[in-house]
Design a protein around this motif. Sequence first.
Motif, PDB file in Angstrom:
ATOM      1  N   GLN A  99      39.200  43.712  34.632  1.00  0.00           N
ATOM      2  CA  GLN A  99      38.549  43.458  36.042  1.00  0.00           C
ATOM      3  C   GLN A  99      37.935  41.822  36.152  1.00  0.00           C
ATOM      4  O   GLN A  99      38.036  41.358  34.990  1.00  0.00           O
ATOM      5  CB  GLN A  99      37.645  44.391  36.736  1.00  0.00           C
ATOM      6  CG  GLN A  99      36.452  44.685  35.952  1.00  0.00           C
ATOM      7  CD  GLN A  99      35.682  45.899  36.551  1.00  0.00           C
ATOM      8  OE1 GLN A  99      35.722  46.914  36.093  1.00  0.00           O
ATOM      9  NE2 GLN A  99      34.653  45.476  37.445  1.00  0.00           N
ATOM     10  N   GLY A 100      37.354  41.569  37.071  1.00  0.00           N
ATOM     11  CA  GLY A 100      36.894  40.387  37.233  1.00  0.00           C
ATOM     12  C   GLY A 100      35.795  39.628  36.161  1.00  0.00           C
ATOM     13  O   GLY A 100      35.760  38.803  35.381  1.00  0.00           O
ATOM     14  N   ARG A 101      34.672  40.719  36.000  1.00  0.00           N
ATOM     15  CA  ARG A 101      33.841  40.421  34.959  1.00  0.00           C
ATOM     16  C   ARG A 101      34.418  40.378  33.661  1.00  0.00           C
ATOM     17  O   ARG A 101      33.764  39.654  32.764  1.00  0.00           O
ATOM     18  CB  ARG A 101      32.729  41.424  35.100  1.00  0.00           C
ATOM     19  CG  ARG A 101      33.134  42.971  34.623  1.00  0.00           C
ATOM     20  CD  ARG A 101      32.143  43.637  35.333  1.00  0.00           C
ATOM     21  NE  ARG A 101      32.380  44.099  36.914  1.00  0.00           N
ATOM     22  CZ  ARG A 101      31.453  44.747  37.641  1.00  0.00           C
ATOM     23  NH1 ARG A 101      30.458  45.256  37.002  1.00  0.00           N
ATOM     24  NH2 ARG A 101      31.708  44.683  38.624  1.00  0.00           N
ATOM     25  N   GLU A 104      35.455  37.029  33.353  1.00  0.00           N
ATOM     26  CA  GLU A 104      34.455  36.108  33.008  1.00  0.00           C
ATOM     27  C   GLU A 104      33.670  36.281  31.459  1.00  0.00           C
ATOM     28  O   GLU A 104      33.574  35.164  31.002  1.00  0.00           O
ATOM     29  CB  GLU A 104      32.978  36.306  33.837  1.00  0.00           C
ATOM     30  CG  GLU A 104      33.378  36.194  35.428  1.00  0.00           C
ATOM     31  CD  GLU A 104      32.309  36.820  36.175  1.00  0.00           C
ATOM     32  OE1 GLU A 104      31.444  37.836  35.762  1.00  0.00           O
ATOM     33  OE2 GLU A 104      32.427  36.813  37.484  1.00  0.00           O
ATOM     34  N   PHE A 124      28.006  34.560  41.694  1.00  0.00           N
ATOM     35  CA  PHE A 124      28.090  36.104  41.767  1.00  0.00           C
ATOM     36  C   PHE A 124      27.386  36.741  40.966  1.00  0.00           C
ATOM     37  O   PHE A 124      26.980  36.145  39.523  1.00  0.00           O
ATOM     38  CB  PHE A 124      29.558  36.501  41.811  1.00  0.00           C
ATOM     39  CG  PHE A 124      29.923  37.910  42.211  1.00  0.00           C
ATOM     40  CD1 PHE A 124      29.887  38.513  43.373  1.00  0.00           C
ATOM     41  CD2 PHE A 124      30.163  39.038  41.078  1.00  0.00           C
ATOM     42  CE1 PHE A 124      29.853  39.904  43.515  1.00  0.00           C
ATOM     43  CE2 PHE A 124      30.416  40.295  41.171  1.00  0.00           C
ATOM     44  CZ  PHE A 124      30.422  40.623  42.691  1.00  0.00           C
ATOM     45  N   THR A 126      27.554  39.194  38.777  1.00  0.00           N
ATOM     46  CA  THR A 126      28.278  39.539  37.230  1.00  0.00           C
ATOM     47  C   THR A 126      28.290  38.171  36.626  1.00  0.00           C
ATOM     48  O   THR A 126      28.285  38.023  35.453  1.00  0.00           O
ATOM     49  CB  THR A 126      29.507  40.494  37.118  1.00  0.00           C
ATOM     50  OG1 THR A 126      30.542  39.708  38.129  1.00  0.00           O
ATOM     51  CG2 THR A 126      29.402  41.569  37.925  1.00  0.00           C
ATOM     52  N   THR A 182      32.677  29.506  43.693  1.00  0.00           N
ATOM     53  CA  THR A 182      33.135  31.014  44.186  1.00  0.00           C
ATOM     54  C   THR A 182      33.701  30.640  45.417  1.00  0.00           C
ATOM     55  O   THR A 182      33.055  30.405  46.587  1.00  0.00           O
ATOM     56  CB  THR A 182      31.832  31.898  44.035  1.00  0.00           C
ATOM     57  OG1 THR A 182      31.334  31.810  42.604  1.00  0.00           O
ATOM     58  CG2 THR A 182      32.075  33.215  44.220  1.00  0.00           C
ATOM     59  N   ASP A 215      36.069  30.824  40.718  1.00  0.00           N
ATOM     60  CA  ASP A 215      35.752  32.181  40.807  1.00  0.00           C
ATOM     61  C   ASP A 215      36.422  32.576  42.095  1.00  0.00           C
ATOM     62  O   ASP A 215      36.158  32.442  43.168  1.00  0.00           O
ATOM     63  CB  ASP A 215      34.296  32.499  40.595  1.00  0.00           C
ATOM     64  CG  ASP A 215      34.017  34.100  40.831  1.00  0.00           C
ATOM     65  OD1 ASP A 215      35.287  34.666  41.012  1.00  0.00           O
ATOM     66  OD2 ASP A 215      33.058  34.203  40.817  1.00  0.00           O
ATOM     67  N   ALA A 217      37.769  35.567  43.672  1.00  0.00           N
ATOM     68  CA  ALA A 217      37.975  36.849  44.109  1.00  0.00           C
ATOM     69  C   ALA A 217      38.549  36.887  45.496  1.00  0.00           C
ATOM     70  O   ALA A 217      39.650  37.804  45.752  1.00  0.00           O
ATOM     71  CB  ALA A 217      36.813  37.643  44.049  1.00  0.00           C
ATOM     72  N   ARG A 218      37.970  35.996  46.376  1.00  0.00           N
ATOM     73  CA  ARG A 218      38.505  36.151  47.754  1.00  0.00           C
ATOM     74  C   ARG A 218      39.086  34.799  48.288  1.00  0.00           C
ATOM     75  O   ARG A 218      38.809  34.152  49.231  1.00  0.00           O
ATOM     76  CB  ARG A 218      37.319  36.201  48.739  1.00  0.00           C
ATOM     77  CG  ARG A 218      36.810  37.617  48.156  1.00  0.00           C
ATOM     78  CD  ARG A 218      35.526  38.286  49.160  1.00  0.00           C
ATOM     79  NE  ARG A 218      35.007  39.527  48.687  1.00  0.00           N
ATOM     80  CZ  ARG A 218      34.287  39.649  47.765  1.00  0.00           C
ATOM     81  NH1 ARG A 218      33.807  38.527  47.264  1.00  0.00           N
ATOM     82  NH2 ARG A 218      33.804  40.917  47.398  1.00  0.00           N
ATOM     83  N   SER A 255      38.806  38.438  40.350  1.00  0.00           N
ATOM     84  CA  SER A 255      38.834  40.175  40.571  1.00  0.00           C
ATOM     85  C   SER A 255      40.026  40.310  41.229  1.00  0.00           C
ATOM     86  O   SER A 255      39.776  40.506  42.592  1.00  0.00           O
ATOM     87  CB  SER A 255      37.421  40.108  40.981  1.00  0.00           C
ATOM     88  OG  SER A 255      37.636  41.618  41.333  1.00  0.00           O
ATOM     89  N   LYS A 257      40.649  43.377  42.526  1.00  0.00           N
ATOM     90  CA  LYS A 257      40.179  44.208  43.521  1.00  0.00           C
ATOM     91  C   LYS A 257      39.861  43.850  44.806  1.00  0.00           C
ATOM     92  O   LYS A 257      39.507  44.450  45.608  1.00  0.00           O
ATOM     93  CB  LYS A 257      38.855  44.921  42.618  1.00  0.00           C
ATOM     94  CG  LYS A 257      39.284  45.326  41.199  1.00  0.00           C
ATOM     95  CD  LYS A 257      37.934  45.866  40.329  1.00  0.00           C
ATOM     96  CE  LYS A 257      37.497  47.029  40.986  1.00  0.00           C
ATOM     97  NZ  LYS A 257      36.322  47.399  40.069  1.00  0.00           N
ATOM     98  N   LYS A 258      39.799  42.564  44.885  1.00  0.00           N
ATOM     99  CA  LYS A 258      39.276  41.825  46.290  1.00  0.00           C
ATOM    100  C   LYS A 258      40.672  41.473  47.109  1.00  0.00           C
ATOM    101  O   LYS A 258      41.493  42.251  47.448  1.00  0.00           O
ATOM    102  CB  LYS A 258      38.437  40.777  45.954  1.00  0.00           C
ATOM    103  CG  LYS A 258      37.451  40.892  45.349  1.00  0.00           C
ATOM    104  CD  LYS A 258      36.383  41.968  45.323  1.00  0.00           C
ATOM    105  CE  LYS A 258      35.507  42.366  44.318  1.00  0.00           C
ATOM    106  NZ  LYS A 258      34.908  41.065  43.393  1.00  0.00           N
TER     107      LYS A 258
HETATM  108  C1  LIG Z   1      33.802  40.912  42.116  1.00  0.00           C
HETATM  109  C2  LIG Z   1      33.694  39.828  41.803  1.00  0.00           C
HETATM  110  C3  LIG Z   1      33.398  39.451  40.528  1.00  0.00           C
HETATM  111  C4  LIG Z   1      33.647  40.506  39.501  1.00  0.00           C
HETATM  112  O1  LIG Z   1      34.829  41.175  39.416  1.00  0.00           O
HETATM  113  P1  LIG Z   1      34.770  42.765  39.148  1.00  0.00           P
HETATM  114  O2  LIG Z   1      36.244  43.155  39.358  1.00  0.00           O
HETATM  115  O3  LIG Z   1      34.026  43.372  40.108  1.00  0.00           O
HETATM  116  O4  LIG Z   1      34.659  43.002  37.688  1.00  0.00           O
HETATM  117  C5  LIG Z   1      33.220  38.150  40.208  1.00  0.00           C
HETATM  118  N1  LIG Z   1      33.006  37.337  41.242  1.00  0.00           N
HETATM  119  C6  LIG Z   1      33.075  37.639  42.610  1.00  0.00           C
HETATM  120  C7  LIG Z   1      33.109  36.306  43.638  1.00  0.00           C
HETATM  121  C8  LIG Z   1      33.453  38.752  42.999  1.00  0.00           C
HETATM  122  O5  LIG Z   1      33.398  39.112  44.352  1.00  0.00           O
END
Ligand SMILES: *Cc1c(COP(=O)(O)O)cnc(C)c1O
Length: 459
Positions: A99-101, A104, A124, A126, A182, A215, A217-218, A255, A257-258
């Motif tokens: 996953q994202g962390r 990192e 973020f 994490t 981010t 970073d 995620a989105r 990540s 998951k986003k």
């Molecule tokens: C969710 C997120 C992370 C960490 O990712 P995980 O998949 O939850 O470990 C890092 N940076 C941002 C901006 C996030 O939204």
Amino acid sequence: MDLPFTEPFKIKMVENIYRSTKEERENWIKDASFNLFNLKSEQVFIDLLTDSGTGAMSDKQWSAIMLGDESYAGASSYYKLKDAIKDITGFNFFLPTHQGRAAENVLFSVLVKEGDLVPGNSHFDTTKGHIEFRKAIAVDCTIDAASDTTLWHPFKGNVDLEKLENVLKNNPSEKISCVIVTITNNTAGGQPVSMSNLREVAKLSHKYGVKFIIDSARFAENAYFIKLREDGYADKDIRDIAREMFSYADGMTMSSKKDAIVNMGGFIGFREEGLFRQASTYNIIYEGFITYGGMSGRDMNALAQGLYEGTEFSYLESRINQVGYLGTKIKVYGIPVLEPFGGHAIFIDAKKFLPDIPKEEFPAQTLALEFYTEGGVRGVEIGALMADRDPVTRQNRFPDLETVRLALPRRVYTNNHMDYVAEVVRNVFERKDQIKRGVKIKWEAPIMRHFTIDLERLH
Ligand SMILES: *Cc1c(COP(=O)(O)O)cnc(C)c1O
């Protein structure tokens, strides 16, 4: 008349949810030590805790799962994902992570040393956790406009270039691990970063010999806002915008998951082979061999497909408009909400909602608990509990923003659900004068305390 936007999908499978009573919820939250993370999911009616890993995969993603190649090394699923990442982000090298962390953790194992500085926009939680765990310092250089919850600024996630340059100028470059931005800026309220800001941050970082990491995620939601709000991008495709954003960076953490709409997964993208090779060793130690690193083949397949679906304009339009639909409803009721509305969530200003609760009694957490007991809606505190203690002085940090975030899972809830959520928030707003006390900490972990904290209600 222009036809309205609508979801570019229909629903093929449903999951029933249990509508509990207020009395049940009051007992459950007490048993959960007033920590919403401690609730069982079936004790929640509408779950807006996070948009992370909670999205609904498509029929194409589920069918991609059946075609997963589970070979330890060199699986076809790895190559499929590699091609998708190259196509969507432009990065030639990548490492899969669970996953994202984890991305990192692997990347920072190479870049971040004790005593370093890591400037960027709001890190973020994490990200900050991984930086502070290594005894380095995350320096938040977000523009001041971000802390004014009512000011309209198209790119409230931006980095203040002067603040950034001060950090870069006043410290030797070997003390700066990297600059990390981010997109969108989650902590500042899901606010986008403009293309010109990314370009300038990259220019500054490189002028001082420092690597620039995104970073991501989105990233797709960020690209959507650039298309809508930045001059010169209205006619560009989301994927072209995404590729341009990444073209300025030396690497990215993701990540999945986003915006890649999978339930688990992440990756790191690299411009250069050197950094990729250094990080590969850590990936093998922490995640798995470099062609699967914490992901099964089927999950890499679903992710490759998700990267394409998450960057479709019609999907992004319906998603971000649903967030706006909820935000507008809440705003019309006179409830203080952060504006402009974020890409993935609505942030309710708890300081203004509950002005009589002192910051030491955590107004945002108090409010999040009220939304839960009122209607079974689970949001999350983004405020002093999450901001944690200063690593040096161990004093509570009280950030400018003290909010409850209602994050929308992707492709999961309908606008009827949003109507329900807005009524829950309104009911609490109507009886806000009866909410006189907040909460007190009973137990907390030394770092990232909000996930596992035990609280007590004050009377
Ligand atoms: C969710 C997120 C992370 C960490 O990712 P995980 O998949 O939850 O470990 C890092 N940076 C941002 C901006 C996030 O939204």
